[in-house]
Design an enzyme around this catalytic site. Structure first.
Site, PDB file in Angstrom:
ATOM      1  N   GLU A  38     -26.430 -38.978  47.608  1.00 39.05           N
ATOM      2  CA  GLU A  38     -27.432 -40.055  46.928  1.00 39.05           C
ATOM      3  C   GLU A  38     -28.338 -40.651  47.972  1.00 39.05           C
ATOM      4  O   GLU A  38     -29.563 -40.718  47.667  1.00 39.05           O
ATOM      5  CB  GLU A  38     -26.708 -41.197  46.331  1.00 39.05           C
ATOM      6  CG  GLU A  38     -26.722 -41.546  44.790  1.00 39.05           C
ATOM      7  CD  GLU A  38     -28.019 -40.876  44.077  1.00 39.05           C
ATOM      8  OE1 GLU A  38     -29.075 -41.449  44.288  1.00 39.05           O
ATOM      9  OE2 GLU A  38     -27.862 -39.749  43.524  1.00 39.05           O
ATOM     10  N   HIS A  40     -29.670 -38.951  50.551  1.00 34.05           N
ATOM     11  CA  HIS A  40     -30.846 -37.901  50.591  1.00 34.05           C
ATOM     12  C   HIS A  40     -31.750 -38.014  49.583  1.00 34.05           C
ATOM     13  O   HIS A  40     -32.817 -37.818  49.570  1.00 34.05           O
ATOM     14  CB  HIS A  40     -30.343 -36.502  50.672  1.00 34.05           C
ATOM     15  CG  HIS A  40     -29.375 -36.118  52.021  1.00 34.05           C
ATOM     16  ND1 HIS A  40     -27.884 -36.076  52.134  1.00 34.05           N
ATOM     17  CD2 HIS A  40     -29.881 -36.096  53.224  1.00 34.05           C
ATOM     18  CE1 HIS A  40     -27.524 -35.754  53.060  1.00 34.05           C
ATOM     19  NE2 HIS A  40     -28.724 -35.728  53.955  1.00 34.05           N
TER      20      HIS A  40
HETATM   21  P1  AMP Z   1     -29.013 -35.528  57.807  1.00 33.63           P
HETATM   22  O1  AMP Z   1     -28.711 -34.706  56.597  1.00 33.63           O
HETATM   23  O2  AMP Z   1     -27.681 -36.239  57.818  1.00 33.63           O
HETATM   24  O3  AMP Z   1     -29.714 -35.254  58.724  1.00 33.63           O
HETATM   25  O4  AMP Z   1     -29.848 -36.886  57.156  1.00 33.63           O
HETATM   26  C1  AMP Z   1     -31.460 -36.375  56.535  1.00 33.63           C
HETATM   27  C2  AMP Z   1     -32.058 -37.510  56.201  1.00 33.63           C
HETATM   28  O5  AMP Z   1     -31.403 -38.451  55.183  1.00 33.63           O
HETATM   29  C3  AMP Z   1     -32.167 -38.388  57.466  1.00 33.63           C
HETATM   30  O6  AMP Z   1     -33.506 -39.096  57.416  1.00 33.63           O
HETATM   31  C4  AMP Z   1     -30.962 -39.527  57.145  1.00 33.63           C
HETATM   32  O7  AMP Z   1     -31.195 -40.829  57.815  1.00 33.63           O
HETATM   33  C5  AMP Z   1     -31.143 -39.923  55.587  1.00 33.63           C
HETATM   34  N1  AMP Z   1     -29.622 -40.495  55.133  1.00 33.63           N
HETATM   35  C6  AMP Z   1     -28.503 -39.933  55.471  1.00 33.63           C
HETATM   36  N2  AMP Z   1     -27.634 -40.696  54.856  1.00 33.63           N
HETATM   37  C7  AMP Z   1     -28.263 -41.855  54.377  1.00 33.63           C
HETATM   38  C8  AMP Z   1     -27.936 -42.875  53.401  1.00 33.63           C
HETATM   39  N3  AMP Z   1     -26.684 -43.195  53.300  1.00 33.63           N
HETATM   40  N4  AMP Z   1     -28.953 -43.592  53.110  1.00 33.63           N
HETATM   41  C9  AMP Z   1     -30.242 -43.217  53.357  1.00 33.63           C
HETATM   42  N5  AMP Z   1     -30.618 -42.213  53.905  1.00 33.63           N
HETATM   43  C10 AMP Z   1     -29.937 -41.421  54.570  1.00 33.63           C
END
Ligand code: AMP
Length: 289
Positions: A38, A40
């Site tokens: 959620e 993402h």
């Molecule tokens: P990642 O796949 O972990 O590299 O994350 C991709 C993007 O999704 C990054 O900009 C993260 O900061 C964002 N993201 C990951 N988890 C969350 C969350 N719980 N709430 C908001 N954004 C998130």
């Protein structure tokens, strides 16, 4: 609802994005490592909304790439969770138009690759110290994805607060001309910040992991009640984590943009924490009132 188009080849992606931009389409992008949740999806919904704010037909892009250069030698690159089919279903729900999913790291880092983006001060301290080379890998891949995608706007989560500041600094310093939007942390009903890495947790570790968000929330409450001493605020969160059997990596109160430690917690100061639950490292942060 139609499924997004999946593109494997960065050169084709670049050509298509440039054509779209030249045709006057407004482009919004959400870079991810996949195993979408959620958190993402909230970024992708906002990307859809912002892309559609343009005059022409908006273009909402997502990238799914587990970027090897941002993992340290002893980190979880090889076991990072993946589920491309599930991710594409989720991208369909939030009306992503195109997904770049390189089928091999070589697509992004071909033989002879040797160019790196190094962001200064905000890359140091906190996760920058604990994960040497991590933000260099992040900045490099994001710079590359920006060049491949020519977006007007890019969305990132505040969950990775230091990463967001690193990208803001890079975009500013190198004149990317892209609007960087930070989006609020999406949490599980009990408060744990959503993360692809929670898939690693055993039920017991999952229960203990709650001490991370609880510790930060408690600090927020104490700050609201007048506690201004960063050490006292951090100590409370450390205690809570340790009582839950988590291994504390860091808990710090910093300036929200420079990420320098503050002497006094002010409204808007940020408290960032990282902790290990067994073999899983989780991060979280809150704004202090
Ligand atoms: P990642 O796949 O972990 O590299 O994350 C991709 C993007 O999704 C990054 O900009 C993260 O900061 C964002 N993201 C990951 N988890 C969350 C969350 N719980 N709430 C908001 N954004 C998130």
């Amino acid at each position: 609802m139609s499924a997004p188009e999946i593109i494997r080849d960065p050169s084709e992606w670049q050509r298509r994005c440039r054509e779209a931009r030249d045709a006057g389409r407004r482009i919004a992008i959400v870079p991810t490592m996949g195993f979408l949740h959620e958190g993402h999806l909230s970024l992708m919904r906002e990307a859809r909304r912002r892309a559609d704010e343009g005059a022409g037909q908006g273009l909402s892009l997502a990238t799914i790439f587990v970027n090897p250069s941002q993992f340290g030698p002893n980190e979880d690159l090889s076991r990072y969770p993946r589920d491309l089919d599930g991710d594409l279903r989720r991208c369909t729900e939030v009306r992503v138009d195109w997904v770049l999913a390189p089928d091999s790291p070589w697509r992004i880092y071909p033989a002879g690759y040797q160019t790196w983006v190094e962001v200064g001060e905000v890359s140091r301290g906190l996760c920058g110290d604990r994960r040497p080379g991590h933000f260099r890998g992040v900045a490099t891949v994001v710079a590359k994805l920006f060049h491949l995608s020519s977006p007007h706007v890019a969305l990132f989560g505040e969950k990775d607060w230091q990463q967001l500041q690193v990208i803001r600094a890079m975009v500013r310093d190198l004149d990317f001309g892209i609007e960087v939007v930070g989006m609020p942390i999406v949490r599980e009903p009990d408060g744990l910040a959503m993360s692809s890495r929670t898939a690693y947790l055993s039920p017991e570790e999952r229960r203990r992991a709650l001490s991370l968000s609880r510790g930060l929330q408690e600090a927020q409450e104490r700050a609201a009640a007048g506690e201004r001493d960063p050490a006292a605020l951090a100590a409370g969160a450390v205690r809570r984590l340790e009582e839950a059997g988590a291994r504390v990596d860091y808990v710090e109160v910093v300036h929200p943009e420079t990420l320098r430690p503050v002497e006094r917690a002010e409204p808007g100061s940020r408290m960032l924490a990282a902790a290990w639950l067994g073999g899983t490292r989780l991060i979280d942060n809150v704004r202090l009132p």
